[in-house]
Design a protein around this motif. Structure first.
Motif, PDB file in Angstrom:
ATOM      1  N   SER A 164       3.499   3.108   4.228  1.00 44.77           N
ATOM      2  CA  SER A 164       2.388   2.347   3.664  1.00 44.77           C
ATOM      3  C   SER A 164       1.025   2.815   4.162  1.00 44.77           C
ATOM      4  N   SER A 165       0.984   3.652   5.168  1.00 43.04           N
ATOM      5  CA  SER A 165      -0.305   4.089   5.692  1.00 43.04           C
ATOM      6  C   SER A 165      -0.994   5.025   4.695  1.00 43.04           C
ATOM      7  N   GLU A 166      -2.306   5.104   4.816  1.00 39.86           N
ATOM      8  CA  GLU A 166      -3.120   5.852   3.850  1.00 39.86           C
ATOM      9  C   GLU A 166      -2.917   7.362   3.930  1.00 39.86           C
ATOM     10  N   ASP A 167      -2.783   7.898   5.144  1.00 41.31           N
ATOM     11  CA  ASP A 167      -2.743   9.358   5.282  1.00 41.31           C
ATOM     12  C   ASP A 167      -1.328   9.939   5.223  1.00 41.31           C
TER      13      ASP A 167
ATOM     14  N   LYS B  91       9.546   4.796  -2.894  1.00 42.74           N
ATOM     15  CA  LYS B  91       8.589   5.597  -2.149  1.00 42.74           C
ATOM     16  C   LYS B  91       9.306   6.872  -1.725  1.00 42.74           C
TER      17      LYS B  91
END
Length: 79
Positions: A51-54, A64
Motif C-alpha cells: 500500500s505504500s506510495e513508492d 495487487k
C-alpha cells in the motif's frame, strides 16, 4: 551393570536419530520450519508495503501484483 561402551553407544544412537529427525523435518516441511524460525515478515507487513506510495505495485481489480524486475530494483534502492 552396563559398561561405559553401552552408554556411549546409546548416546550415539540417540544423537544420530535426532539428526535424522531434523533432516526429515527440513526436507518434508520446509515451509513449517521457515515459519518457526523466522516470523520476520507478516501478512500485515506485506499489505502495508504493497500500500505504500513508492512500492512498485500493479493494481488489477482487487489484486495487487508486483513485477519481479521492479521489486529487485526497489530492493536495491532501499538497502
Amino acid at each position: 551393570m552396563f559398561s561405559l561402551l553401552f552408554y556411549i553407544y546409546i548416546l550415539v544412537e540417540l544423537t544420530f536419530f535426532f539428526i535424522l529427525s531434523v533432516i526429515a523435518l527440513v526436507v518434508c516441511f520446509p515451509r513449517y520450519i521457515f515459519r518457526l524460525t523466522s516470523p520476520v515478515f507478516s501478512i500485515k507487513d506485506g499489505n502495508s508495503a504493497l500500500s505504500s506510495e513508492d512500492f512498485p505495485t500493479l493494481h488489477i481489480g482487487r489484486r495487487k501484483l508486483v513485477m519481479k524486475n521492479d521489486l529487485i530494483q526497489w530492493l536495491k534502492s532501499h538497502t
